[in-house]
Motif scaffolding. Structure first.
Motif, PDB file in Angstrom:
ATOM      1  N   ASP A   1      10.655   0.909 -12.689  1.00 48.19           N
ATOM      2  CA  ASP A   1      10.822   2.218 -12.040  1.00 48.19           C
ATOM      3  C   ASP A   1       9.640   2.600 -11.150  1.00 48.19           C
ATOM      4  O   ASP A   1       9.429   3.779 -10.849  1.00 48.19           O
ATOM      5  CB  ASP A   1      11.045   3.331 -13.089  1.00 48.19           C
ATOM      6  CG  ASP A   1      12.322   3.124 -13.882  1.00 48.19           C
ATOM      7  OD1 ASP A   1      13.332   2.686 -13.276  1.00 48.19           O
ATOM      8  OD2 ASP A   1      12.318   3.376 -15.103  1.00 48.19           O
ATOM      9  N   ASP A   2       8.870   1.624 -10.742  1.00 48.77           N
ATOM     10  CA  ASP A   2       7.747   1.855  -9.836  1.00 48.77           C
ATOM     11  C   ASP A   2       8.020   1.084  -8.542  1.00 48.77           C
ATOM     12  O   ASP A   2       8.527  -0.035  -8.578  1.00 48.77           O
ATOM     13  CB  ASP A   2       6.434   1.374 -10.466  1.00 48.77           C
ATOM     14  CG  ASP A   2       5.206   1.877  -9.720  1.00 48.77           C
ATOM     15  OD1 ASP A   2       5.372   2.633  -8.733  1.00 48.77           O
ATOM     16  OD2 ASP A   2       4.078   1.512 -10.116  1.00 48.77           O
ATOM     17  N   ASN A   3       7.687   1.688  -7.429  1.00 55.16           N
ATOM     18  CA  ASN A   3       7.943   1.070  -6.136  1.00 55.16           C
ATOM     19  C   ASN A   3       6.644   0.528  -5.542  1.00 55.16           C
ATOM     20  O   ASN A   3       5.664   1.251  -5.398  1.00 55.16           O
ATOM     21  CB  ASN A   3       8.565   2.087  -5.175  1.00 55.16           C
ATOM     22  CG  ASN A   3       9.107   1.429  -3.924  1.00 55.16           C
ATOM     23  OD1 ASN A   3      10.001   0.586  -3.990  1.00 55.16           O
ATOM     24  ND2 ASN A   3       8.577   1.804  -2.777  1.00 55.16           N
ATOM     25  N   PHE A   4       6.658  -0.754  -5.200  1.00 56.64           N
ATOM     26  CA  PHE A   4       5.500  -1.427  -4.619  1.00 56.64           C
ATOM     27  C   PHE A   4       5.845  -1.872  -3.196  1.00 56.64           C
ATOM     28  O   PHE A   4       6.980  -2.248  -2.916  1.00 56.64           O
ATOM     29  CB  PHE A   4       5.114  -2.660  -5.439  1.00 56.64           C
ATOM     30  CG  PHE A   4       4.629  -2.363  -6.834  1.00 56.64           C
ATOM     31  CD1 PHE A   4       3.272  -2.341  -7.124  1.00 56.64           C
ATOM     32  CD2 PHE A   4       5.535  -2.119  -7.861  1.00 56.64           C
ATOM     33  CE1 PHE A   4       2.822  -2.080  -8.409  1.00 56.64           C
ATOM     34  CE2 PHE A   4       5.092  -1.863  -9.151  1.00 56.64           C
ATOM     35  CZ  PHE A   4       3.729  -1.836  -9.428  1.00 56.64           C
ATOM     36  N   VAL A   5       4.845  -1.856  -2.332  1.00 55.47           N
ATOM     37  CA  VAL A   5       5.027  -2.261  -0.936  1.00 55.47           C
ATOM     38  C   VAL A   5       4.203  -3.518  -0.673  1.00 55.47           C
ATOM     39  O   VAL A   5       3.011  -3.581  -1.023  1.00 55.47           O
ATOM     40  CB  VAL A   5       4.597  -1.137   0.034  1.00 55.47           C
ATOM     41  CG1 VAL A   5       4.738  -1.600   1.480  1.00 55.47           C
ATOM     42  CG2 VAL A   5       5.431   0.115  -0.205  1.00 55.47           C
ATOM     43  N   LEU A   6       4.812  -4.519  -0.055  1.00 49.43           N
ATOM     44  CA  LEU A   6       4.116  -5.774   0.241  1.00 49.43           C
ATOM     45  C   LEU A   6       3.015  -5.536   1.270  1.00 49.43           C
ATOM     46  O   LEU A   6       3.247  -4.945   2.325  1.00 49.43           O
ATOM     47  CB  LEU A   6       5.117  -6.812   0.765  1.00 49.43           C
ATOM     48  CG  LEU A   6       4.539  -8.200   1.088  1.00 49.43           C
ATOM     49  CD1 LEU A   6       3.999  -8.880  -0.164  1.00 49.43           C
ATOM     50  CD2 LEU A   6       5.611  -9.082   1.738  1.00 49.43           C
ATOM     51  N   GLN A   7       1.802  -6.027   0.951  1.00 44.61           N
ATOM     52  CA  GLN A   7       0.653  -5.905   1.845  1.00 44.61           C
ATOM     53  C   GLN A   7       0.449  -7.186   2.653  1.00 44.61           C
ATOM     54  O   GLN A   7       0.207  -7.155   3.853  1.00 44.61           O
ATOM     55  CB  GLN A   7      -0.620  -5.622   1.030  1.00 44.61           C
ATOM     56  CG  GLN A   7      -0.498  -4.448   0.083  1.00 44.61           C
ATOM     57  CD  GLN A   7      -0.234  -3.135   0.792  1.00 44.61           C
ATOM     58  OE1 GLN A   7      -1.002  -2.739   1.670  1.00 44.61           O
ATOM     59  NE2 GLN A   7       0.852  -2.457   0.442  1.00 44.61           N
ATOM     60  N   GLN A   8       0.519  -8.308   1.970  1.00 40.65           N
ATOM     61  CA  GLN A   8       0.273  -9.606   2.597  1.00 40.65           C
ATOM     62  C   GLN A   8       0.702 -10.702   1.635  1.00 40.65           C
ATOM     63  O   GLN A   8       0.936 -10.455   0.452  1.00 40.65           O
ATOM     64  CB  GLN A   8      -1.214  -9.760   2.953  1.00 40.65           C
ATOM     65  CG  GLN A   8      -2.190  -9.382   1.847  1.00 40.65           C
ATOM     66  CD  GLN A   8      -2.654 -10.526   0.939  1.00 40.65           C
ATOM     67  OE1 GLN A   8      -2.131 -11.634   0.983  1.00 40.65           O
ATOM     68  NE2 GLN A   8      -3.646 -10.279   0.122  1.00 40.65           N
ATOM     69  N   PHE A   9       0.816 -11.917   2.148  1.00 40.22           N
ATOM     70  CA  PHE A   9       0.967 -13.070   1.261  1.00 40.22           C
ATOM     71  C   PHE A   9       0.084 -14.197   1.771  1.00 40.22           C
ATOM     72  O   PHE A   9      -0.248 -14.264   2.950  1.00 40.22           O
ATOM     73  CB  PHE A   9       2.436 -13.500   1.098  1.00 40.22           C
ATOM     74  CG  PHE A   9       3.173 -13.884   2.358  1.00 40.22           C
ATOM     75  CD1 PHE A   9       3.360 -15.215   2.687  1.00 40.22           C
ATOM     76  CD2 PHE A   9       3.721 -12.911   3.188  1.00 40.22           C
ATOM     77  CE1 PHE A   9       4.067 -15.580   3.824  1.00 40.22           C
ATOM     78  CE2 PHE A   9       4.434 -13.262   4.328  1.00 40.22           C
ATOM     79  CZ  PHE A   9       4.606 -14.603   4.655  1.00 40.22           C
ATOM     80  N   HIS A  10      -0.352 -15.018   0.820  1.00 41.38           N
ATOM     81  CA  HIS A  10      -1.309 -16.074   1.142  1.00 41.38           C
ATOM     82  C   HIS A  10      -1.050 -17.271   0.233  1.00 41.38           C
ATOM     83  O   HIS A  10      -0.188 -17.216  -0.650  1.00 41.38           O
ATOM     84  CB  HIS A  10      -2.742 -15.557   0.987  1.00 41.38           C
ATOM     85  CG  HIS A  10      -3.060 -15.108  -0.412  1.00 41.38           C
ATOM     86  ND1 HIS A  10      -2.884 -13.801  -0.838  1.00 41.38           N
ATOM     87  CD2 HIS A  10      -3.511 -15.786  -1.490  1.00 41.38           C
ATOM     88  CE1 HIS A  10      -3.223 -13.704  -2.111  1.00 41.38           C
ATOM     89  NE2 HIS A  10      -3.592 -14.899  -2.528  1.00 41.38           N
ATOM     90  N   PHE A  11      -1.831 -18.338   0.427  1.00 39.19           N
ATOM     91  CA  PHE A  11      -1.513 -19.613  -0.223  1.00 39.19           C
ATOM     92  C   PHE A  11      -2.726 -20.229  -0.915  1.00 39.19           C
ATOM     93  O   PHE A  11      -3.866 -20.032  -0.500  1.00 39.19           O
ATOM     94  CB  PHE A  11      -0.964 -20.593   0.823  1.00 39.19           C
ATOM     95  CG  PHE A  11       0.281 -20.105   1.504  1.00 39.19           C
ATOM     96  CD1 PHE A  11       1.537 -20.451   1.031  1.00 39.19           C
ATOM     97  CD2 PHE A  11       0.206 -19.262   2.615  1.00 39.19           C
ATOM     98  CE1 PHE A  11       2.685 -19.978   1.647  1.00 39.19           C
ATOM     99  CE2 PHE A  11       1.351 -18.790   3.246  1.00 39.19           C
ATOM    100  CZ  PHE A  11       2.594 -19.148   2.758  1.00 39.19           C
ATOM    101  N   HIS A  12      -2.427 -21.001  -1.972  1.00 37.97           N
ATOM    102  CA  HIS A  12      -3.444 -21.754  -2.704  1.00 37.97           C
ATOM    103  C   HIS A  12      -2.960 -23.184  -2.891  1.00 37.97           C
ATOM    104  O   HIS A  12      -1.789 -23.419  -3.195  1.00 37.97           O
ATOM    105  CB  HIS A  12      -3.701 -21.130  -4.082  1.00 37.97           C
ATOM    106  CG  HIS A  12      -4.271 -19.750  -4.021  1.00 37.97           C
ATOM    107  ND1 HIS A  12      -5.625 -19.501  -3.964  1.00 37.97           N
ATOM    108  CD2 HIS A  12      -3.662 -18.536  -3.996  1.00 37.97           C
ATOM    109  CE1 HIS A  12      -5.835 -18.196  -3.912  1.00 37.97           C
ATOM    110  NE2 HIS A  12      -4.656 -17.589  -3.936  1.00 37.97           N
TER     111      HIS A  12
END
Length: 245
Positions: free
Chosen positions: A101-112
């Motif tokens: 019930d919490d809304n999150f917004v994507l900031q970025q994505f990255h790789f390892h």
């Protein structure tokens, strides 16, 4: 007196931020993950934290009350960045995760590469982290594993413009379709963890997708050749944490 105390507090805060900004860390030599906790007081959790990431996912608790994972993605402007630690793709608004019930917004994505998290002791050649934030600043990370196989068409779009120099950026001509990048059907693991890079802040909600997608040997090699070194933190102790399947 209050004015002096306020000034001192501001000065201390400024020093802390400055120290964190200027503390160099990396994946090799005296700045590698084994030394992060001693590089700056701000990085102390990297050494003393009890809920650190990544982990080896095993012995997960199967439950019928898994919690729903609702992801929504929108194609928009994306910027690819080589920050010296990873290749990161910054995104525009419209990509969301609803969890508990919490809304999150994507900031970025990255790789390892290789992967940071492991599943039943298996390490993958590449892992993507999608970093979401809610209105209060709480973080949730969705992790996606890649196994070596056929070329990934979504990665190919970004890799064509992958910056080879540190601090170099480019706006992607064709943004990565994150929905198409993820498996069509998947289950996921959940656990409480931390950032996998300094300052190793805890309280991060981790969601690790159980089904890998493919990337070609050439795509994996291209990423490694640009970063010049492995960029994974070793797995950390569970310390009694429960992993939900």
């Amino acid at each position: 007196m209050k004015g002096k105390m306020l000034f001192a507090a501001i000065l201390a805060t400024s020093f802390t931020i400055s120290a964190a900004e200027h503390a160099h860390w990396g994946y090799e030599g005296q700045e590698d993950p084994a030394h992060w906790g001693k590089l700056s007081p701000d990085f102390s959790l990297c050494e003393t934290g009890k809920n650190q990431s990544p982990i080896n996912i095993h012995g997960a608790l199967k439950t019928t009350h898994h919690g729903k994972l609702e992801l929504a993605f929108k194609l928009g402007r994306q910027q690819i960045v080589n920050n010296g630690h990873t290749i990161q793709i910054n995104v525009s608004e419209g990509n969301t995760l609803e969890l508990d019930d919490d809304n999150f917004v994507l900031q970025q994505f990255h790789f390892h590469s290789p992967s940071e998290n492991e599943i039943d002791g298996k390490q993958f050649p590449l892992e993507a982290h999608f970093v979401f934030k809610d209105k209060d600043g709480a973080l949730a990370v969705v992790a996606l594993m890649f196994e070596e196989g056929k070329a990934n068409t979504q990665l190919a779009q970004a890799w064509q413009q992958m910056p080879t120099a540190v601090d170099q950026t480019a706006v992607l001509n064709k943004p990565v379709d994150i929905k198409a990048l993820l498996p069509k059907e998947f289950h996921f693991y959940r656990f409480s963890g931390s950032l996998t890079t300094p300052p190793c802040s805890e309280g991060v909600s981790w969601i690790v997708i159980d089904k890998p997608v493919s990337a070609s040997a050439e795509q994996i090699s291209q990423f490694r050749s640009v970063i010049h070194h492995v960029n994974n933190r070793p797995v950390q102790p569970l310390n009694g944490r429960i992993i939900i399947d």
